[in-house]
Design an enzyme around this catalytic site. Structure first.
Site, short mmCIF file in Angstrom:
data_model
loop_
_atom_site.label_atom_id
_atom_site.label_comp_id
_atom_site.label_asym_id
_atom_site.label_seq_id
_atom_site.Cartn_x
_atom_site.Cartn_y
_atom_site.Cartn_z
N LYS A 12 0.85 -1.20 0.00
CA LYS A 12 0.00 0.00 0.00
C LYS A 12 0.88 1.23 0.00
O LYS A 12 2.08 1.19 0.33
CB LYS A 12 -0.93 0.01 1.22
CG LYS A 12 -0.21 -0.02 2.58
CD LYS A 12 0.32 1.30 3.10
CE LYS A 12 1.00 1.16 4.43
NZ LYS A 12 1.70 2.39 4.88
N GLY A 102 4.20 -4.22 4.10
CA GLY A 102 4.41 -5.60 3.69
C GLY A 102 4.08 -6.62 4.77
O GLY A 102 3.40 -7.61 4.52
N ASP A 137 -2.13 -1.47 10.13
CA ASP A 137 -2.49 -1.57 8.73
C ASP A 137 -3.26 -2.84 8.39
O ASP A 137 -3.80 -2.96 7.29
CB ASP A 137 -1.24 -1.51 7.84
CG ASP A 137 -0.62 -0.13 7.76
OD1 ASP A 137 -1.38 0.85 7.79
OD2 ASP A 137 0.61 -0.04 7.67
#
Length: 279
Positions: A12, A102, A137
């Protein structure tokens, strides 16, 4: 019989990231516009009959105790009471410490894949409730696509964004998220936007100044990319720096200004998570 599934775990980018406060439990509250890009790890998961959760292959630079995919699998097993196990192998392509999410994406894709392989039939909201304890995230990566992210990462407002090409610069630095959030000079009281409509170039990344002050490579990359793209900014807690363009050709031209020691690649935003339909 053991079943195997290989799934992507996309990266992202934060088109802006504002730190709006700090909660009593120490977590920071954020407001960020986040979108997926076509750059991903690949995770191969094989079920095990012995109940163990193990690495299929080592992940360079990530200690087993810190592997978010393994932690996600164990958290899912504990939350559901399943007796199944899994072997998890990650083809790690997203750089560690780059602010591209990641590790969190690996955790989210692992939860999605194991939900299918273990036959658990949990909803995405149930998976997000498990995943939020692993990283801010993770809930985003359990959503469908681009979103305004608020709170400590758990409050998502889906948005529709036009696709764009991004010059993604990857300075040779490992930026530990916790160290940047702990920076004494970090602004922790950014004003929250009143509406979810943002003009091109809106906002900033509040984590950028502390990261650039501590990592020469990040500061040099920002300076170089801003020579051709004044709105270039760091993504996440760093070290990656991004600049958005209407075409791939423009993004390629921008990458040509990077220092020789700084690799880069052109990526494209994607409007839907590749696992959005997997249940």
């Amino acid at each position: 019989m053991n079943d195997t599934l290989t799934v992507p775990a996309p990266a992202k980018v934060n088109l802006f990231l504002h730190v709006t406060g700090r909660r009593s439990d120490g977590y920071h509250t954020l407001e960020s516009l986040v979108t997926l890009i076509d750059f991903a790890d690949a995770i191969t998961i094989e079920t095990r009959d012995d109940g163990r959760i193990v690495r299929g292959v080592p992940t360079p630079g990530v200690a087993e105790a810190e592997d978010l995919a393994l932690r996600a699998a164990r958290a899912l097993r504990e939350a559901t009471g399943t007796k199944h196990g899994a072997s998890i192998a990650i083809d790690k392509r997203i750089p560690i410490g780059a602010g591209l999410g990641g590790g969190s994406s690996d955790a989210a894709s692992t939860l999605i894949a194991l939900n299918r392989l273990w036959g658990l039939h949990r909803s995405r909201s149930e998976l997000a409730a498990i995943g939020v304890s692993l990283g801010a995230d993770v809930p985003f990566f359990l959503g469908d696509g681009a979103a305004i992210v608020r709170g400590a990462g758990e409050v998502l407002t889906p948005v529709s964004l036009p696709a764009c090409w991004i010059a993604l610069a990857l300075p040779p630095a490992f930026v530990a998220t916790a160290s940047i959030f702990a920076a004494p000079e970090l602004t922790r009281s950014a004003a929250s936007a009143k509406i979810d409509v943002f003009s091109e170039g809106y906002g900033r990344n509040d984590l950028e100044a502390p990261a650039a002050a501590r990592f020469v490579a990040v500061a040099a990359t920002l300076e170089a990319l801003r020579a051709v793209a004044p709105r270039a900014r760091m993504t996440g807690s760093g070290a990656a720096v991004i600049a958005a363009f209407a075409t791939a050709a423009e993004a390629e031209v921008a990458l040509a200004v990077l220092p020789a020691t700084t690799p880069g690649r052109v990526v494209r935003t994607i409007d839907r998570h590749p696992l959005a339909a997997l249940s």
